[in-house]
Write an enzyme that holds these catalytic residues in place. Structure first.
Site, PDB file in Angstrom:
ATOM      1  N   HIS A 190       9.553  -3.688   3.328  1.00 14.83           N
ATOM      2  CA  HIS A 190       9.198  -3.891   1.931  1.00 14.83           C
ATOM      3  C   HIS A 190      10.436  -4.199   1.090  1.00 14.83           C
ATOM      4  O   HIS A 190      10.382  -5.011   0.155  1.00 14.83           O
ATOM      5  CB  HIS A 190       8.508  -2.645   1.377  1.00 14.83           C
ATOM      6  N   MET A 203       0.833  -1.190   0.000  1.00 20.33           N
ATOM      7  CA  MET A 203       0.000   0.000   0.000  1.00 20.33           C
ATOM      8  C   MET A 203       0.875   1.250   0.000  1.00 20.33           C
ATOM      9  O   MET A 203       0.420   2.341   0.346  1.00 20.33           O
ATOM     10  CB  MET A 203      -0.959   0.000   1.197  1.00 20.33           C
ATOM     11  N   GLU A 231       5.713 -11.707   6.898  1.00 18.73           N
ATOM     12  CA  GLU A 231       5.147 -12.496   7.994  1.00 18.73           C
ATOM     13  C   GLU A 231       4.638 -11.621   9.133  1.00 18.73           C
ATOM     14  O   GLU A 231       3.959 -12.127  10.033  1.00 18.73           O
ATOM     15  CB  GLU A 231       6.191 -13.485   8.507  1.00 18.73           C
ATOM     16  N   LEU A 234       9.243  -3.022  11.721  1.00 13.99           N
ATOM     17  CA  LEU A 234       9.073  -1.955  10.752  1.00 13.99           C
ATOM     18  C   LEU A 234       7.627  -1.928  10.261  1.00 13.99           C
ATOM     19  O   LEU A 234       7.032  -2.967   9.974  1.00 13.99           O
ATOM     20  CB  LEU A 234      10.007  -2.151   9.562  1.00 13.99           C
ATOM     21  N   ASP A 243       2.288  -9.485   9.000  1.00 17.82           N
ATOM     22  CA  ASP A 243       0.832  -9.601   8.888  1.00 17.82           C
ATOM     23  C   ASP A 243       0.483 -11.086   8.829  1.00 17.82           C
ATOM     24  O   ASP A 243       0.095 -11.622   7.786  1.00 17.82           O
ATOM     25  CB  ASP A 243       0.344  -8.868   7.648  1.00 17.82           C
ATOM     26  N   ALA A 253       4.280   3.761   0.903  1.00 15.76           N
ATOM     27  CA  ALA A 253       5.054   4.180   2.078  1.00 15.76           C
ATOM     28  C   ALA A 253       6.102   3.112   2.386  1.00 15.76           C
ATOM     29  O   ALA A 253       6.233   2.653   3.525  1.00 15.76           O
ATOM     30  CB  ALA A 253       4.151   4.431   3.280  1.00 15.76           C
ATOM     31  N   SER A 303       4.717   0.974   8.140  1.00 10.82           N
ATOM     32  CA  SER A 303       4.446   2.294   7.577  1.00 10.82           C
ATOM     33  C   SER A 303       3.803   3.217   8.611  1.00 10.82           C
ATOM     34  O   SER A 303       3.930   4.434   8.534  1.00 10.82           O
ATOM     35  CB  SER A 303       3.516   2.157   6.364  1.00 10.82           C
TER      36      SER A 303
END
Length: 301
Positions: free
Chosen positions: A54, A47, A169, A205, A171, A49, A207
């Site tokens: 990422h 999504m 992982e 980490l 989420d 940011a 966003s």
């Protein structure tokens, strides 16, 4: 049935190195399949940011497909997975920086569609359902979130048509539900999970970390400390895991827990007190006005 735009595999493939920003499905297809060279493809769905977590996903995607493969990063703030009172309008957006990071980490194409491009007929009347796996934990706190997430993931899988789809992982419930969707609905893609990336002090980490004040960031460390305490108690059984983690949260200033749970990763339901094996210890909490989630894997004896 979606048509397969990819040619059959062959030993040699062309290299694509410039990260091209695309806004429409037509632009994406032209950039991601510029020729008939048969290569492995991977997608990282975000999504925006983008941060170091990422970056790890994009690097893993590149590793999966090799130097001759193609990697796509999608950037789309999906309104379907935000409920009433959630931070859709507040969600950080930094597309120029996202494209630069994606390219640096090895992406070939960034697909950043508008809401109208993804949902040209308005919000879809037909959506995927996460079913029982989406009812607890994040699903209970954010009704409809996982249905919206699965709907856009399914659309993006059809659009990008990858061999590999790489997810974080952190989420954990999202990853479990996506894996089950792929298995239950026969998506021809391999789902790859990447371990959570943390700051040196343990903070996962996210966003949303940019919304934390300096004091709130310090308070947020209670989440990872609680998870690590629970993980260290794994040899003593599920009750000890929960108690050790809860003790850290109970004494944490500025932290309002939503849930703390020891979860069976296959069904994503609460692990019973006689559970043994690998489990997920997950936490969600508000620190100031920011809602954070985190989890660790626990070997329970």
């Amino acid at each position: 049935m979606a048509r397969d735009r990819r040619p059959a595999k062959a030993p040699k493939a062309a290299k694509v190195r410039k990260a091209v920003l695309t806004r429409t499905v037509e632009e994406f297809e032209a950039a991601f399949w510029p020729d008939e060279q048969p290569v492995d493809n991977a997608v990282v769905m975000t999504m925006g940011a983008l941060h170091g977590g990422h970056a790890a996903l994009v690097r893993e995607a590149r590793r999966q497909v090799g130097q001759d493969g193609r990697v796509a990063v999608t950037v789309f703030v999906n309104p379907l997975q935000f409920g009433a009172g959630e931070d859709l309008d507040r969600y950080p957006r930094s597309l120029e920086a996202d494209v630069a990071l994606a390219e640096e980490m090895g992406a070939d194409v960034v697909f950043a569609p508008s809401v109208d491009e993804m949902y040209p007929n308005g919000e879809p009347l037909v959506r995927l359902s996460a079913g029982p796996m989406g009812e607890g934990f994040e699903g209970a706190s954010r009704p409809g979130h996982f249905d919206g997430m699965l709907t856009v993931v399914a659309k993006l899988l059809h659009i990008t048509d990858p061999d590999f789809a790489v997810f974080g992982e952190k989420d954990a419930q999202q990853l479990a539900i996506i894996r089950r969707m792929v298995a239950d609905l026969d998506f021809d893609v391999e789902v790859v999970g990447v371990p959570t990336v943390r700051e040196e002090d343990g903070l996962a980490l996210s966003s949303r970390n940019r919304f934390l004040s300096e004091d709130e960031r310090t308070q947020a460390l209670a989440l990872s400390r609680a998870l690590f305490a629970g993980r260290d108690a794994g040899a003593q059984g599920p009750k000890a895991v929960r108690a050790a983690a809860a003790a850290v949260l109970e004494g944490a200033d500025g932290v309002s827990p939503d849930y703390l749970a020891l979860i069976d990763p296959l069904s994503f339901t609460e692990a019973p007190d006689d559970f043994q094996g690998e489990a997920v210890l997950a936490v969600a909490a508000r620190v100031g006005s920011t809602r954070l989630i985190d989890n660790v894997s626990v070997i329970v004896r």
